[in-house]
Design a protein around this motif. Structure first.
Motif, short mmCIF file in Angstrom:
data_model
loop_
_atom_site.label_atom_id
_atom_site.label_comp_id
_atom_site.label_asym_id
_atom_site.label_seq_id
_atom_site.Cartn_x
_atom_site.Cartn_y
_atom_site.Cartn_z
N UNK A 142 0.86 -1.20 0.08
CA UNK A 142 -0.08 -0.01 0.03
C UNK A 142 0.85 1.13 0.06
N UNK A 143 0.58 2.40 -0.61
CA UNK A 143 1.14 3.78 -0.54
C UNK A 143 0.36 4.48 0.44
N UNK A 144 1.00 5.85 0.65
CA UNK A 144 0.31 6.65 1.28
C UNK A 144 -1.16 7.20 0.80
N UNK A 145 -1.34 7.00 -0.37
CA UNK A 145 -2.57 7.35 -1.07
C UNK A 145 -3.75 6.25 -0.90
N UNK A 146 -4.79 6.35 0.00
CA UNK A 146 -5.56 5.39 -0.07
C UNK A 146 -6.41 4.71 -1.17
N UNK A 147 -6.28 3.33 -1.19
CA UNK A 147 -6.65 2.65 -2.16
C UNK A 147 -5.84 2.44 -3.18
N UNK A 148 -4.57 3.07 -3.56
CA UNK A 148 -3.66 2.88 -4.29
C UNK A 148 -2.48 2.25 -3.75
N UNK A 149 -2.32 0.84 -4.34
CA UNK A 149 -1.02 0.30 -4.07
C UNK A 149 0.03 0.39 -5.29
N UNK A 208 5.26 3.76 0.76
CA UNK A 208 5.58 4.77 -0.07
C UNK A 208 4.96 5.77 -0.39
N UNK A 209 5.51 6.91 -0.66
CA UNK A 209 4.70 8.06 -1.25
C UNK A 209 4.92 8.27 -2.79
N UNK A 210 3.69 8.15 -3.49
CA UNK A 210 3.55 8.10 -4.89
C UNK A 210 3.88 9.57 -5.30
N UNK A 211 4.28 9.70 -6.75
CA UNK A 211 4.30 11.02 -7.34
C UNK A 211 3.07 11.52 -7.57
N UNK A 212 2.60 12.82 -7.64
CA UNK A 212 1.02 13.33 -7.83
C UNK A 212 0.43 12.78 -9.07
N UNK A 213 1.26 12.27 -10.15
CA UNK A 213 0.76 11.78 -11.31
C UNK A 213 0.16 10.33 -11.25
N UNK A 214 0.73 9.76 -10.39
CA UNK A 214 -0.08 8.42 -10.12
C UNK A 214 -0.78 8.34 -8.89
N UNK A 215 -1.39 9.33 -8.29
CA UNK A 215 -2.19 8.84 -6.96
C UNK A 215 -3.50 8.93 -7.53
N UNK A 216 -3.87 9.28 -8.69
CA UNK A 216 -5.42 9.26 -9.20
C UNK A 216 -5.66 9.53 -10.53
N UNK A 217 -6.72 9.34 -10.93
CA UNK A 217 -6.96 9.21 -12.38
C UNK A 217 -7.02 10.73 -12.99
N UNK A 218 -6.54 10.73 -14.40
CA UNK A 218 -6.71 12.15 -15.06
C UNK A 218 -8.08 12.40 -15.16
#
Length: 503
Positions: free
Chosen positions: A302-309, A352-362
């Motif tokens: 899991x990453x620090x973004x909820x629901x995004x592994x 892990x902390x993801x870069x913003x481009x990978x934390x959610x949909x466009x």
């Protein structure tokens, strides 16, 4: 000073539209007399003190019907503050497809104005489908608008079944919901819009600095309107082969990543990296990365973004993004370190902390432009079986990109617009007013692809190769030699007598 080649044929008109599947004859865009471009109504905008102005440019939705439905494009400029030094207008053309010219001028305009000393009004616009301009919407599901799904990463075992289903689903949604504005998202129309903007500005000629996809747009403008060009800078060019265009650009990313990765490996093995050092030797970083990606394929964390592994493909996509700039190396190393941590799966503070481009949909409109132009410009070749074979071969040859550059996209199932046109072939016909600049190790537009652009343009161009890595050169990576060469060309028209290299 710049020398010019005479040519017996100047392409004053746009290329004839190739009408696909039309039931009735249609007037090609090239045969339509250009309608007048109304003057622009400028208002102050942008950061305080920057002197930026904004306006709206009206253009035809379909240039075959110039008096028909109109759409609006967001335009911005920073005017020269030295009238005695001004020589014309310099267009800044963003990359993408999908890059915002308005944002690019806001970010780069003040530095460019300083470099050029007031020699130009600096102008940019959001292409149709982008930012403040009229936009399209495919109404895609959020899961289909993630970076790792818009980019067709194969499954962990190399299968592409999910990519096939998603590509078909995306193409069908765009055909159902995109409408005429989506059909109009093409390089050819961006070139026409650019010339309409020239006329609205009251300029006889334009200079331009195009980066990445923007370099292709600038080259296409120089091909279609050679008598309207002044000084053209092509920064980070791709292969302009009209039979492949974006399909070829995607394939090139595999080689680009291989060319560029040693820079990251050398950085990550340097003794000064402290807690971000990944290995003692550069040659150990690649196997470490590949082993970690394979483990995350099996066991995402899991990453620090909820629901995004963080799975293997998220890690691979993060690497592709990081290879664009040395400035992203530290965050990439930090992501790798965190993903390696055995406690990442159980301790939320170690995730892990993801870069913003990978934390959610466009956004849906952003997703529409990214697929619209590349699919409208040229029909992508290959059957589903061909893609399966190509992905398997590419995974073996280029494990860093794991088959993604060779994989299927929505373009395979795309409904070709009735207004579709063959891409224009770039040639050596025209004035010798083009300067190319290219990094030696570019992850997105490899140097070998830039050489194909150089060959297509012949004596119209000179190429400056910068012995650096990353994507985007001028005013982008701190190479004084490359910056000085481009600035001198913009100010004086002087180019190197032959292709040259900056250390």
């Amino acid at each position: 000073m710049t020398t010019y080649r005479c040519t017996t044929t100047l392409l004053a008109a746009l290329s004839t539209a190739v009408v696909v599947g039309a039931l009735l004859p249609m007037t090609p865009a090239s045969a339509v007399s250009p309608s007048p471009a109304a003057p622009l109504d400028w208002t102050a905008c942008g950061p305080e003190g920057q002197g930026q102005e904004c306006a709206k440019l009206t253009v035809p939705l379909d240039y075959r019907d110039p008096a028909g439905e109109q759409i609006a494009l967001a335009v911005t400029r920073i005017r020269s503050t030295r009238p005695e030094a001004r020589r014309g207008t310099l267009m800044m053309i963003p990359g993408g497809p999908g890059g915002s010219g308005v944002e690019r001028l806001t970010q780069k305009g003040p530095r460019l104005a300083q470099e050029t000393g007031g020699a130009y009004d600096l102008v940019a616009f959001d292409p149709r489908g982008v930012g403040g301009s009229t936009r399209a919407n495919c109404r895609l599901d959020a899961a289909d608008r993630l970076m790792v799904t818009l980019r067709s990463w194969p499954a962990a075992d190399g299968r592409v079944d999910e990519n096939i289903a998603r590509s078909r689903r995306t193409a069908e949604a765009c055909a159902r919901n995109g409408g005429a504005i989506l059909d109009s998202l093409t390089t050819a129309n961006q070139v026409r819009d650019l010339d309409r903007l020239r006329r609205a500005l009251g300029e006889r000629r334009l200079s331009a600095w195009g980066t990445s996809y923007g370099a292709y747009v600038a080259a296409q403008y120089a091909q279609k309107f050679p008598h309207r060009t002044d000084r053209i800078v092509l920064d980070s060019s791709a292969d302009p082969d009209p039979k492949r265009v974006a399909q070829g650009w995607m394939r090139d990313m595999a080689k680009g990543a291989e060319d560029r990765f040693p820079d990251f490996a050398a950085w990550a093995a340097h003794a000064d990296r402290g807690g971000l050092r990944l290995a003692e030797r550069p040659e150990d970083v690649r196997p470490l990365f590949l082993a970690l990606a394979a483990r995350l394929d099996r066991e995402p964390v899991p990453s620090t973004t909820p629901g995004v592994a963080v799975d293997g493909n998220v890690l691979r996509q993060a690497l592709q993004n990081a290879l664009y700039s040395d400035g992203a190396f530290s965050s990439m190393a930090r992501l790798i370190k965190a993903a390696q941590d055995p406690a990442a799966g159980t301790d939320p503070t170690r995730r892990p902390v993801l870069p913003p481009a990978l934390t959610g949909p466009l956004g849906d409109e952003d997703a529409a432009i990214t697929v619209g132009v590349i699919c409208n410009d040229v029909r992508w070749t290959g059957t589903v079986a061909d893609y399966r074979t190509a992905v398997a071969a590419d995974r073996t040859a280029h494990p860093l990109t794991a088959g993604m550059p060779a994989n299927i996209t929505p373009c395979t199932f795309w409904k070709t617009p009735a207004s579709a046109e063959e891409p224009t072939r770039l040639t050596s016909d025209g004035p010798s007013d083009i300067l190319m600049i290219q990094n030696r190790r570019d992850p997105a537009t490899p140097h070998s692809s830039g050489l194909k652009m150089r060959a297509a343009l012949g004596d119209r161009a000179r190429l400056v190769t910068v012995e650096r890595g990353g994507h985007g050169v001028y005013l982008g990576n701190g190479n004084a030699c490359g910056d000085a060469t481009v600035t001198r060309f913009l100010l004086t028209g002087e180019r190197p007598e032959r292709d040259t290299t900056c250390p």
